[in-house]
Design a protein around this motif. Structure first.
Motif, short mmCIF file in Angstrom:
data_model
loop_
_atom_site.label_atom_id
_atom_site.label_comp_id
_atom_site.label_asym_id
_atom_site.label_seq_id
_atom_site.Cartn_x
_atom_site.Cartn_y
_atom_site.Cartn_z
N PHE A 1 43.47 33.93 66.94
CA PHE A 1 42.15 33.28 66.92
C PHE A 1 42.25 31.99 67.70
O PHE A 1 43.26 31.28 67.60
N LEU B 1 30.76 25.82 52.39
CA LEU B 1 30.30 27.14 52.82
C LEU B 1 30.45 27.23 54.34
O LEU B 1 29.56 26.86 55.09
N ASP B 2 31.60 27.73 54.73
CA ASP B 2 31.91 27.80 56.16
C ASP B 2 31.30 29.06 56.77
O ASP B 2 31.34 30.13 56.16
N SER C 1 28.07 29.11 57.75
CA SER C 1 26.77 29.21 57.07
C SER C 1 25.65 29.72 57.99
O SER C 1 24.63 30.19 57.49
N SER C 2 25.87 29.66 59.33
CA SER C 2 24.82 30.23 60.18
C SER C 2 24.78 31.76 60.04
O SER C 2 23.87 32.41 60.53
N GLU D 1 38.99 22.36 58.00
CA GLU D 1 39.22 23.73 58.47
C GLU D 1 40.64 23.91 59.02
O GLU D 1 41.34 24.83 58.61
N GLU E 1 24.54 19.29 62.32
CA GLU E 1 24.09 20.68 62.15
C GLU E 1 23.04 20.73 61.06
O GLU E 1 23.09 19.96 60.09
N GLY F 1 32.57 34.80 63.65
CA GLY F 1 31.87 33.51 63.73
C GLY F 1 31.89 32.77 62.40
O GLY F 1 31.24 31.74 62.25
N SER F 2 32.62 33.32 61.43
CA SER F 2 32.95 32.60 60.19
C SER F 2 34.46 32.49 60.21
O SER F 2 35.16 33.52 60.16
N LEU F 3 34.97 31.26 60.26
CA LEU F 3 36.42 31.09 60.40
C LEU F 3 37.18 31.84 59.30
O LEU F 3 38.20 32.47 59.56
N TYR G 1 39.69 28.48 68.94
CA TYR G 1 38.47 27.76 69.24
C TYR G 1 38.91 26.54 70.04
O TYR G 1 39.19 25.49 69.49
#
Ligand code: AFP
Length: 335
Positions: free
Chosen positions: A257, A112-113, A115-116, A275, A62, A241-243, A259
């Motif tokens: 939740f 920093l989870d 981060s997008s 995570e 990423e 979209g941020s865990l 994924y």
């Protein structure tokens, strides 16, 4: 309201950790200092030219954001000065960093989870997990110190940089939450011993790969939507979209939740060590459950620092239903 600072709370509870000498409290102090600094940087990120990508790709493939890099470097520097930390592993780094040979603990971090989400002002977080090292004190730490399995964690938690900056953690004696009081610069106890509501208000997942999920999960979700539509109190979709943000909301309000992986890539996207393990322990301590669909996350044996896993987090009864759906599904080829 009685004001109890994180510092006070830690010193009162130091005996919760067997053989604790204050070393653990010092590590949490470093984490809380890092949290205060990152919170400050995030609030003025657009004004300090620290938004956007740095132009590098991390081990996960990423692109690294400037704030990912800054947070990772900041925590590494803080931990490098702490004589109790034998080593540090980060989602951002290829491999672990040995620190003080005399340290008793190793720490794993997603600095920093989410981060997008940084560039658009959406909440992000830091996730941490702490283990007592396995290799002898006095020697450099080794990879085995980081690959102990989720049940060996001695502390796990997260920091949420949202409307408030929050720090939630567990040492296996409940989940306790603190809110940063910016004027005092202290984290104050705001959520002692929280329990997750049994009833879900929300469901959170990205369904852009639904057609590639295991057929059992596709069928389960179809049935879930149908039932939900007919319910007098339907659950609502919430997905940040941020865990950390999705986890935190569901922890306080009740929710589920997931994924999942796909048939071709069953391990999904999220990382077991940085995570899944910490969130799994936190949710179990709050009365919920965490699985990869069928197996408790904390029972998965780690094989690598950057291993991925499918992740399902929610009320126990709901995860049992999902496990049954997987187990009772008849593969099309066998009908
Ligand atoms: P980034 O750190 O790349 O934004 O990923 C965040 C994350 O690891 C986790 O925090 C989210 O739950 C998940 O990925 C979101 O992934 P999707 O964008 O594929 O839904």
């Amino acid at each position: 309201m009685q004001l109890i600072t994180l510092e006070q709370f830690l010193s009162d509870r130091q005996q919760e950790i067997e053989g604790a000498t204050g070393a653990f409290s010092k590590i949490l102090r470093d984490l809380s200092l890092g949290a205060k600094l990152i919170s400050f940087y995030l609030r003025r990120a657009a004004l300090s030219n620290i938004l956007g990508e740095i132009g590098l790709t991390n081990i996960q493939g990423e692109s690294v954001q400037k704030l990912d890099h800054l947070s990772n470097t900041l925590f590494r520097q803080l931990f490098a000065k702490n004589p109790h930390i034998a080593g540090f592993a980060s989602e951002e780094d290829d491999t672990f960093t040995p620190l003080s040979p005399d340290g008793k603990y190793v720490i794993l971090l997603d600095p920093l989870d989410g981060s997008s989400n940084i560039d658009v002002g959406v909440p992000v977080g830091t996730i941490f997990s702490i283990y007592r090292r396995r290799t002898p004190v006095g020697s450099p730490c080794a990879e085995t110190d980081f690959l102990q399995g989720g049940r060996a964690q001695v502390a796990a938690g997260y920091i949420l940089y949202g409307t408030s900056t929050l720090l939630f953690y567990t040492t296996g004696k409940g989940v306790h939450g603190f809110t940063l009081e910016p004027a005092a610069g202290d984290f104050i106890l705001s959520h002692p011993d929280i329990k997750m509501p049994e009833k879900s208000s929300y469901y959170s997942f990205n369904d852009n790969q639904l057609h590639e999920w295991h057929p059992a999960l596709q069928d389960f979700i179809k049935a879930f939507h149908q039932e939900n539509r007919q319910s007098s109190k339907p659950q609502s979709l919430r997905y940040v979209g941020s865990l950390v943000a999705d986890f935190h909301r569901n922890l306080l309000k009740g929710g589920f939740f997931m994924y999942p992986g796909t048939v071709a890539k069953p391990e999904g996207k999220l990382r077991l060590l940085y995570e899944a393990y910490p969130m799994a322990w936190l949710i179990e301590e709050a009365g919920g459950a965490a699985t990869n669909g069928v197996q408790p996350i904390l029972d998965i044996q780690p094989t690598g620092l950057h291993q991925r896993t499918a992740l399902f987090l929610g009320p126990r009864y709901f995860l049992e239903k999902i496990a049954q759906a997987f187990q009772s599904h008849v593969p099309v080829a066998k009908i």
